[in-house]
Design an enzyme around this catalytic site. Sequence first.
Site, PDB file in Angstrom:
ATOM      1  CD  GLU A   1      -2.872  -1.106   0.218  1.00 17.56           C
ATOM      2  OE1 GLU A   1      -3.109  -0.015  -0.328  1.00 17.56           O
ATOM      3  OE2 GLU A   1      -3.405  -2.172  -0.125  1.00 17.56           O
TER       4      GLU A   1
ATOM      5  CB  CYS B   1      -1.337   7.214   2.350  1.00 22.07           C
ATOM      6  SG  CYS B   1      -2.578   6.409   3.340  1.00 22.07           S
TER       7      CYS B   1
END
Length: 980
Positions: free
Chosen positions: A737, A771
């Site tokens: 990720e 993020c």
Amino acid sequence: MDERIRHDHRLAEAEALERLRALQPAREVSQRITERALSLAREVRSTRPAALSAESFLRHYGLSTPEGVALMCVAEALLRIPDPETADALLREKLSAGQWAKGGGQEAEDSWAASAADWALMLTGTLARWREAEAEPVAQLKRLAARLGEPVVRTAVRQAMRILASQFVIGETIEEAVTRSRAFEAYRFSYDMLGEAARTAEDAARYFDAYSRAIRGTPAGDGVSVKLSALHPRFEEAKRARVFAELAPRVAQLVRLAEQCAVGITIDAEESERLELTLDLFEQLSRGHAIGLAVQAYQKRALAACDWLVGLRRRVSVRLVKGAYWDGEIKRAQQLGMPDYPVFTRKPATDLSYVACARRLLSAPATLYPAFATHNCRTVATIFELAGDRPFEFQKLFGMGDTLYEVLSRTRAFACRIYAPVGSFTDLLPYLVRRLLENGANTSFVHQIADPAVPLEALVADPLEALPEPYSPDPRIPVPRNLYPDRLNSLGVDLARRDVLESFEEKIRSDRGRENLGTVESTTAQELDFSIARAVSAFDSWTRVPPSERAAALERSADALERRMQELASLIVREGGRTYADAVSEVREAADFCRYYALQARKHFANPLALAGPAGERNELSLQGRGVFACIAPWNFPLAIFTGQVAAALAAGNTVIAKPAEQTPRIGFRAVELLHQAGIPADVLSCAVGAGEAVGALLVADPRIAGVAFTGSDETARRINAALAARPGPIATLVAETGGVNAMVVDASALPEQVVDDVVVSAFQSAGQRCSAQRILFVDEGCAARVMRLLGGALAELKVGDAAEPDTDVGPIIDAPARAALLRHVEKLRAGARLIGEARAPASGNYLAPVAFEMPIEALPRIEVFGPVLHVCTYRRDSLGRVLQWIRETGYGLTLGVHSRIQSFVDAVVTQARVGNVYVNRSMIGAVVGVQPFGGEGLSGTGPKAGGPHYLFRFATERTLTVNTAAVGGVTELLTRPLN
Ligand code: NAD
């Protein structure tokens, strides 16, 4: 403020209700009330509503009809939309949904223009009818509009909205309002200045002027209602010191002015999280001044608040309302994982609370002057009964409950005040929608009296009769803990409570004094080798532990994490530089991950899946652990992502070496310790700390590692991928990720205030070090100027500083190199882009002031800028395609935000996006486990999504088992099947 008010805030509902029962009228009194209410209601229903009223309006366009919903959408957005194209798009879409012209014929359905015309003219026509005009001019107008086409229709609809608005808003200015109010001789007035809460100092100053002007323009004896959130951009508990230093003197000034003008001031009620602060301010302001306060009966602590007001022994007027933000209160409590709701889940419970509060407020006639805001016949009858000859007044909303008060005035004398909104039409429409929602809800009296299908007896019945015995809350609204049908929701912390903030602050301060967070020694190569070897040998037994037992250990881990909320939050604040709110959501998310993966393990790993096949054969598929997993986490979710990766790997039957980021090793250590205590064996899970290039690289290069769960930057992900590929032996699984260049696209139908609220959260919370954080804002040039002005003002209100201080909005940048890189980027932007606004950062410390720049599309960054820097680009409506293409061409696909009221716009963005998580009309951070499974595509990650139903599969290997059940002689199931 009194401790009981705090205590009752989230009281269990049944307990809160028990207290109210004792304060209800006796049976024979209740019967008398019912009779009175019934005769009142009969008269109200049989009276034809005067002009356009809320009742007649709701009769035509209820909330449960597509027309009603479309009307809300149009009303909320239309008047603020600057350009005709967007306005037409809105109308085209919303108006094609309903059957506007009953019997309007096929052509009405064929063309949106025709149906819009119908709609506008239905409205104006209905108005005309209500105003007893002839029907013929309406038909003529309709024919005309259909012939003239879209611009005329748009104008007609706008006009219809304005006419509608003028039924609920008394005037655009106080002068107009006062003039119009002269027609209502029997009533006193309390004027309400419409508008959103202030987002900026400029807004607050503007509202202050509006209130001052209103007070000066209000006739003596009338009043002005003041919304504190309009007078300060940060009217929040965490900003208590600022509120007392800046807002209190401002309100005091208004109070003095009002005294000079003999005008009453009432502090309006807002969201429940502002109540403590409101009461404390009120306590201060009411010393020596007669001011008023609104109390919301739907809050469980309403009665305690009334008791407190009685105990103040000051001359105070109190407006008792039922409360306008019920749906919002429920949603917010669920999102924050509160132990219970601040409001009752059942409407009749609120009615009981209203009666109990009324009784209290009437009990101190020497000091309290109560005003009962209601449009409900039973409430009116009850108040008459309770009040006897004590002084009080009723209050009604302008344009609502007219018939009730008119009918009432035929039989008796009473004082009534009209709460009358004043403001521009654009400000009005969101207000209007709020009121329509409030009064159009199925449970609302105004709605039901307008509906002939509702029997009046039921409508005026004693609310006690409508409650279950023994009392239980509405089962459709479970407490936030039980929001999910199959697992517990994590428990939140109420950071809107002063005592909670204080205890967090104290804990962090004492931990800081006690423990110095110096460097942590890295795991050596030998230690790592040993841990891996241990994990390899533990694998066989761990993978055979029944999945339900693994799940149980994870559930115990979740409980342990929650129990240690404050300790962990303190560590996250100190080591990770996260704010309180961030730290609390970290702990919640970690607990959610544990419970969610536990649930998935029970679902999918406990029993093999039986597969269909030929007779005489049993086929099944089972899931097993793969071996030793390396879980490598970033520093920016030092507990949540770290724990999530580990919990998933363990749930699927793997053993784990977990590597926290080098910046946040203690949080990782502590999490592992807690998991061990909850029953995860020490050899099954161990923690390795140290630099990524050293310890991390060694770990992934080790051929004994069967899989890697990685979250971090895409450079690192690529390095890990290469390292795995270079190893001998089996090919490892990699779940990666990574980062994103996340954009939000805003069209001209969006509400700028909402957009800016969400942008500030998305781009600057956690100092933009998420993020998911927003890096880019694409805003339609139609509303860009307003959005940017608000954004600049909102940035100026952010406090950047030590995360240990409860009022900090934006904490530090994680380390000096990261900050230096960001500074370089910002310097470049200063030279080449237009500054929209920035916050101020402390001179020393590792801070970077949140900042926003405007630039053309070509100058936008195509790489992740991991900090509080927002890049804003305006676009023209017809170049949306280019915007979406730009987003695609970045190659990233993590999060995307959309703000629009036009579904076809939302659909266009959503269908063209190649992005993992899309958020519409909300912020684009804060994905919740199991609710918004999280993770991107393209350069943003491999998937499957963390916290999603497919995640665990990636950590597992699949095995089938086929048994020839006929081997022993025959296909028994064929031979033994029942006859026929
Ligand atoms: P990073 O890539 O520098 O480090 C992440 C982890 O990888 C750390 O534990 C680090 O020690 C380790 N590591 C570094 N080099 C390694 C190597 N060669 N071999 C093995 N391990 C190595 O990332 P960061 O600065 O800690 O985190 C910020 C980044 O993470 C941002 O790009 C952000 O977008 C991304 N992120 C993504 C998600 C998501 O879910 N997509 C969530 C959070 C953070």
